[in-house]
Motif scaffolding. Structure first.
Motif, short mmCIF file in Angstrom:
data_model
loop_
_atom_site.label_atom_id
_atom_site.label_comp_id
_atom_site.label_asym_id
_atom_site.label_seq_id
_atom_site.Cartn_x
_atom_site.Cartn_y
_atom_site.Cartn_z
N ASP A 117 -2.91 14.61 -5.18
CA ASP A 117 -1.98 15.67 -4.93
C ASP A 117 -1.12 15.24 -3.76
O ASP A 117 -1.66 15.03 -2.65
CB ASP A 117 -2.70 16.99 -4.61
N ALA A 118 0.17 15.05 -3.97
CA ALA A 118 1.04 14.57 -2.90
C ALA A 118 2.45 15.11 -3.10
O ALA A 118 2.91 15.29 -4.22
CB ALA A 118 1.06 13.05 -2.87
N LYS A 119 3.12 15.33 -1.97
CA LYS A 119 4.51 15.78 -1.97
C LYS A 119 5.47 14.67 -1.56
O LYS A 119 6.68 14.81 -1.71
CB LYS A 119 4.69 16.98 -1.05
N SER A 120 4.93 13.57 -0.99
CA SER A 120 5.78 12.46 -0.59
C SER A 120 4.94 11.19 -0.52
O SER A 120 3.72 11.24 -0.43
CB SER A 120 6.48 12.74 0.74
N VAL A 121 5.64 10.05 -0.55
CA VAL A 121 4.97 8.76 -0.52
C VAL A 121 5.82 7.77 0.26
O VAL A 121 7.04 7.83 0.24
CB VAL A 121 4.67 8.23 -1.95
N LYS A 122 5.14 6.85 0.97
CA LYS A 122 5.79 5.77 1.70
C LYS A 122 5.03 4.49 1.43
O LYS A 122 3.80 4.48 1.41
CB LYS A 122 5.76 6.09 3.20
N PHE A 123 5.76 3.41 1.25
CA PHE A 123 5.15 2.10 0.97
C PHE A 123 5.20 1.26 2.24
O PHE A 123 6.23 1.14 2.87
CB PHE A 123 5.88 1.41 -0.19
N ILE A 124 4.03 0.71 2.60
CA ILE A 124 3.92 -0.01 3.86
C ILE A 124 3.49 -1.44 3.60
O ILE A 124 2.80 -1.74 2.63
CB ILE A 124 2.94 0.69 4.82
N ARG A 125 3.88 -2.32 4.51
CA ARG A 125 3.53 -3.74 4.43
C ARG A 125 2.16 -3.99 5.02
O ARG A 125 1.68 -3.37 5.85
CB ARG A 125 4.54 -4.58 5.18
N ASP A 146 0.85 -1.18 0.00
CA ASP A 146 0.00 0.00 0.00
C ASP A 146 0.89 1.23 0.00
O ASP A 146 1.94 1.26 0.64
CB ASP A 146 -0.90 0.02 1.23
N ALA A 147 0.47 2.26 -0.73
CA ALA A 147 1.22 3.52 -0.81
C ALA A 147 0.46 4.58 0.00
O ALA A 147 -0.72 4.81 -0.24
CB ALA A 147 1.36 3.97 -2.25
N GLN A 148 1.14 5.18 0.95
CA GLN A 148 0.58 6.30 1.70
C GLN A 148 1.08 7.58 1.03
O GLN A 148 2.28 7.84 1.00
CB GLN A 148 1.01 6.27 3.16
N LEU A 149 0.15 8.35 0.48
CA LEU A 149 0.47 9.59 -0.23
C LEU A 149 0.22 10.76 0.70
O LEU A 149 -0.91 11.00 1.12
CB LEU A 149 -0.40 9.70 -1.49
N TYR A 150 1.28 11.50 1.01
CA TYR A 150 1.23 12.60 1.98
C TYR A 150 1.11 13.95 1.28
O TYR A 150 1.79 14.20 0.28
CB TYR A 150 2.48 12.59 2.85
N ARG A 201 4.84 13.90 6.04
CA ARG A 201 4.18 14.55 7.17
C ARG A 201 2.82 15.09 6.74
O ARG A 201 2.57 15.33 5.58
CB ARG A 201 5.04 15.69 7.69
N GLY A 202 1.99 15.26 7.74
CA GLY A 202 0.65 15.76 7.47
C GLY A 202 -0.29 14.62 7.13
O GLY A 202 0.03 13.45 7.29
N GLY A 203 -1.44 14.99 6.68
CA GLY A 203 -2.45 13.99 6.33
C GLY A 203 -2.04 13.19 5.12
O GLY A 203 -1.24 13.62 4.30
N PHE A 204 -2.57 11.98 5.03
CA PHE A 204 -2.27 11.15 3.88
C PHE A 204 -3.50 10.40 3.42
O PHE A 204 -4.46 10.22 4.16
CB PHE A 204 -1.12 10.17 4.17
N THR A 205 -3.45 9.97 2.18
CA THR A 205 -4.45 9.06 1.63
C THR A 205 -3.70 7.78 1.23
O THR A 205 -2.50 7.82 0.96
CB THR A 205 -5.16 9.65 0.39
N THR A 206 -4.42 6.69 1.19
CA THR A 206 -3.79 5.42 0.86
C THR A 206 -4.26 4.94 -0.50
O THR A 206 -5.45 4.95 -0.80
CB THR A 206 -4.13 4.36 1.94
N LEU A 207 -3.30 4.56 -1.30
CA LEU A 207 -3.57 3.92 -2.58
C LEU A 207 -3.13 2.47 -2.40
O LEU A 207 -1.95 2.17 -2.27
CB LEU A 207 -2.78 4.62 -3.70
#
Length: 103
Positions: A95-103, A69-73, A79-85
């Motif tokens: 619209d996102a400035k950063s992304v993190k991939f989670i297990r 899953d990708a958390q789009l910040y 930082r800040g709120g995120f949506t999950t793809l």
């Protein structure tokens, strides 16, 4: 002399164990994450590392064809709120400035 041999053997054994376990600690998503920049350019991340924050400038469609899953910040530095793809999901306009991939 025997003490030196035992020390070297212990050092070698420790190094071998570390070499065998270190790759198991690093995990990465498998697949491709694509997003569109505000200028309409499509960019991609290939097999991104888990739990690593990636700086992006996404404004448009995104497609998460990874197995994570990708958390789009909204903010930089994840930082800040995120949506999950979710894994395997394509998003509409993001619209996102950063992304993190989670297990």
């Amino acid at each position: 002399m025997q003490r030196r041999i035992l020390t070297r053997a212990a050092t070698f054994a420790g190094a071998a164990l570390l070499a065998l376990t270190a790759p198991a600690l690093a995990h990465a998503a498998t697949g491709l994450f694509t997003f569109q920049t505000p200028g309409g350019v499509t960019e991609q991340l290939v097999n991104p590392n888990d739990e690593t924050c990636y700086t992006i400038d996404a404004s448009g469609p995104a497609d998460n064809q990874t197995n994570r899953d990708a958390q789009l910040y909204a903010g930089a530095g994840c930082r800040g709120g995120f949506t999950t793809l979710n894994a395997g999901e394509a998003g509409g306009h993001v619209d996102a400035k950063s992304v993190k991939f989670i297990r």
